[in-house]
Structure formats: C-alpha cells, structure tokens
Design a protein around this motif. Structure first.
Motif, short mmCIF file in Angstrom:
data_model
loop_
_atom_site.label_atom_id
_atom_site.label_comp_id
_atom_site.label_asym_id
_atom_site.label_seq_id
_atom_site.Cartn_x
_atom_site.Cartn_y
_atom_site.Cartn_z
N ASN A 64 -34.40 44.94 -42.52
CA ASN A 64 -34.64 44.97 -41.08
C ASN A 64 -36.03 45.48 -40.75
O ASN A 64 -36.73 44.90 -39.91
N GLN A 123 -30.21 47.31 -46.75
CA GLN A 123 -30.05 46.57 -45.50
C GLN A 123 -31.10 46.99 -44.47
O GLN A 123 -31.70 46.15 -43.78
N HIS A 124 -31.32 48.29 -44.36
CA HIS A 124 -32.34 48.78 -43.43
C HIS A 124 -33.74 48.31 -43.87
O HIS A 124 -34.59 48.00 -43.02
N LYS A 155 -38.85 43.28 -38.96
CA LYS A 155 -39.19 43.74 -37.61
C LYS A 155 -40.68 44.05 -37.49
O LYS A 155 -41.32 43.71 -36.49
N ILE A 168 -28.11 42.77 -38.41
CA ILE A 168 -29.27 42.11 -39.00
C ILE A 168 -30.33 41.91 -37.91
O ILE A 168 -30.04 41.38 -36.84
N GLN A 169 -31.54 42.34 -38.20
CA GLN A 169 -32.66 42.19 -37.28
C GLN A 169 -33.75 41.36 -37.96
O GLN A 169 -34.46 41.86 -38.82
N ARG A 170 -33.86 40.09 -37.56
CA ARG A 170 -34.83 39.21 -38.20
C ARG A 170 -36.24 39.34 -37.59
O ARG A 170 -37.23 39.02 -38.25
N ARG A 182 -34.42 35.31 -46.29
CA ARG A 182 -34.47 36.71 -46.73
C ARG A 182 -34.40 36.76 -48.25
O ARG A 182 -33.52 36.17 -48.87
#
Length: 340
Positions: free
Chosen positions: A116, A112-113, A120, A150-152, A33
C-alpha cells in the motif's frame, strides 16, 4: 509456488538478482502488484534498480532477509546487520521506506502495508526480516484475513479521461503525482531513468533540481502517515528501558512479562517503521524514562546510530550481539542485572 495456480499469482525464479529486481519493477510499472526477495549479497546487486524505481517513481517492494555478513558470512545464522544497506543502498537521493518484521503476524500484515505504501507514494519499500524470524517454527494466532484494504493509488475510471501527460510527474507540494497504468489513458509519459520534466522528457536544465526536490519531499508526507512505534510494558518511569526493532521484540515481550512478576518495571519501544524515522513518540519515551538502552543484533548499533544522528537523544548503554545467534532471554536477564 505450489499454490500459484490455485490463487492466481505467478512465482518466477530469475537467473540472477539483477533480473529479479527488474522483473519486479517492470511488473509494477505495467500495473501488476509484485515483490521480490533476497538476502544481503543479492540485495547489493539490486541497488541500481532501486535508484531507477526512485527516479521514475514506480512502486517496488523487496523483502531482504538478513543473515550475518560480510560476503557469505554465516549463511545459516541470523543478524540485524542490513539496516544501513536498506536505507542507503542505491546511488543518488530519493524517497524510500524501510519496514522491519519481528514475528509471523508482522510478516503477514506488514507486507500488505508495504504494498500500500509503495503504490500510494510511488516509492521503493524494503521489508527487513531475519533468519531467526523468517525460518523458525513457532505457534502464532490465526492471521486475520481481509482487514487491510488494498490501496493501489491509481487513477481509474472517468478520471483517466481528464489526464494530461504532465500529470505523471507533476511537481506537487506533497511530492506525489498522479499515476496510471500505461495504456489505460490517452495521456502518455516517459518512464525516463534520466532526470526529466513533468511528462518524463529528459531535462538537464538548471530547473531539473526542482524535480529532484519534489521526489524527496515525499518523505515529509510519508512521516505524517506512518504509525508510531509501539511500547511494551509501562509507558513511563521504568527501572530499565530498551529500544529495538525486528526479532528483538520476541525476547523483549518475554522479558517485560518475566520482570513484572518480580515487581521490576521493564519497558520496550519497538520500531516496525524504520525509515523515514518517526521521532515524536521516541522523544517522549526518552523524556519519561531515564535508564534507556539499545538492543540490536549487530556490532555497530545501526538503529541506535540512526536515532542519535536524527535526534538529540543518546542511549545510556548498548546491548549488542553479532555472533549469528539471536538474543535469548538469558542474554537480556544478565544485562539487566548488571545495569539496574
């Protein structure tokens, strides 16, 4: 940078913005990231990389801190003048997201969003901030830690064994294909800046347009996932209403509270997610309020123009400011008193 060893990240100062943008993209492609940051002139130089991120469907996150242009303009002052640049910068058509920060909590949470969403949907995400909100001193509530998962968006574990080369850019209804870190699976693909087939192999046939369309279809998928804009004050029947984004929220929160003491109803619709434009709540806001005005720190009313282009809605008048100074409470008070 002074905390990178303590927290296990790397801060690197590239020699120019082109290098910075490509370092960020390469890091994301390899599975780390990363994000980059710049202001308007630097972002101009990054736009070729944005298009590359768009076609290879690689996450890319950039914070664009706005100050008045064109050129060096007023380098120590503030503006909301780069919305059009963030939405349209880069050649060709592809899916992207533009997010606007308004205050310290916004900066902490929306970044942070942004990561994601970028991972995504495998898209570039541009975070817009402004000199006034990025470099001001102010008191803020303590940030809430570990509240945003966290959405990888990566294929991992045993699912890596089932992958085929064509899965990487497979044409799907949602526009989103499977993504995995290069080398983590025996399946491989070409991250090709030319138009390509589902495994990344160059393709200039007539069906190449199907891949082009597939990438842009992500915008419809993203819209279903985006939060609605926020309303400050009463939702309907306000005596005067405003729509805006970015640092305008800070002054409008004060205005809404101040006029409530005078028994004058003022409300404000605030956009954090600027592109793609989610319009359902906006349309409802226009149905339930009659005296609606735009507030923006630029000369042309860029969000207002976008709203009017994308919808059948129109503002009664526009409160605009472009001298490098932010909106003050007195600016909005004077405008309201003239337009009630």
């Amino acid at each position: 940078a002074q905390y990178q060893k303590e927290f296990g990240y790397v801060v690197k100062q590239g020699e120019d913005e082109i290098t910075v943008a490509n370092l960020c993209l390469g890091s994301m492609h390899a599975g780390t990231r990363s994000m980059c940051a710049t202001s308007g002139g630097g972002f101009d130089l990054m736009t070729e990389t944005i298009s590359l991120a768009g076609i290879i469907e690689c996450p890319w996150v950039c914070a664009l801190f706005q100050r008045p242009g064109p050129a060096t303009g007023l380098p120590t002052w503030t503006a909301q003048g780069d919305l059009n640049l963030a939405i349209h910068g880069g050649h060709g058509e592809f899916a992207r997201m533009v997010i606007g920060c308004s205050d310290p909590t916004d900066h902490f949470e929306l970044i942070q969003h942004a990561f994601n969403y970028a991972e995504k949907y495998q898209i570039p995400v541009i975070i817009l901030s402004e000199k006034v909100s990025a470099e001001s001193y102010m008191t803020a509530d303590r940030f809430k830690q570990n509240t945003i998962p966290i959405q990888r968006g990566l294929v991992t574990g045993k699912d890596l064994e089932k992958l085929e080369n064509k899965d990487r850019f497979r044409i799907t209804e949602s526009g989103v294909s499977k993504r995995w870190i290069p080398g983590s699976s025996e399946a491989y693909y070409f991250a090709n800046g030319d138009e390509h087939q589902e495994d990344g192999v160059l393709d200039e046939s007539e069906t190449a347009g199907d891949m082009y369309q597939k990438r842009i279809r992500k915008l419809d998928t993203i819209l279903k996932d985006l939060p609605d804009p926020d309303i400050y004050g009463s939702e309907k029947d306000a005596q005067i209403s405003f729509v805006g984004w970015g640092s305008s929220k800070m002054v409008m929160e004060d205005i809404v509270a101040e006029y409530a003491k005078k028994d004058i109803t003022v409300n404000y619709l605030h956009f954090s997610y600027l592109w793609p434009l989610k319009a359902e709540k906006l349309r409802n806001f226009f149905r339930e309020n009659q005296n609606i005005h735009l507030i923006e720190n630029n000369y042309t009313g860029q969000l207002g123009n976008l709203i009017e282009q994308q919808t059948d809605l129109g503002f009664k008048k526009r409160l605009l400011k472009w001298d490098g100074r932010p909106f003050f409470v007195e600016d909005v008070q004077q405008y309201i008193d003239q337009n009630l």
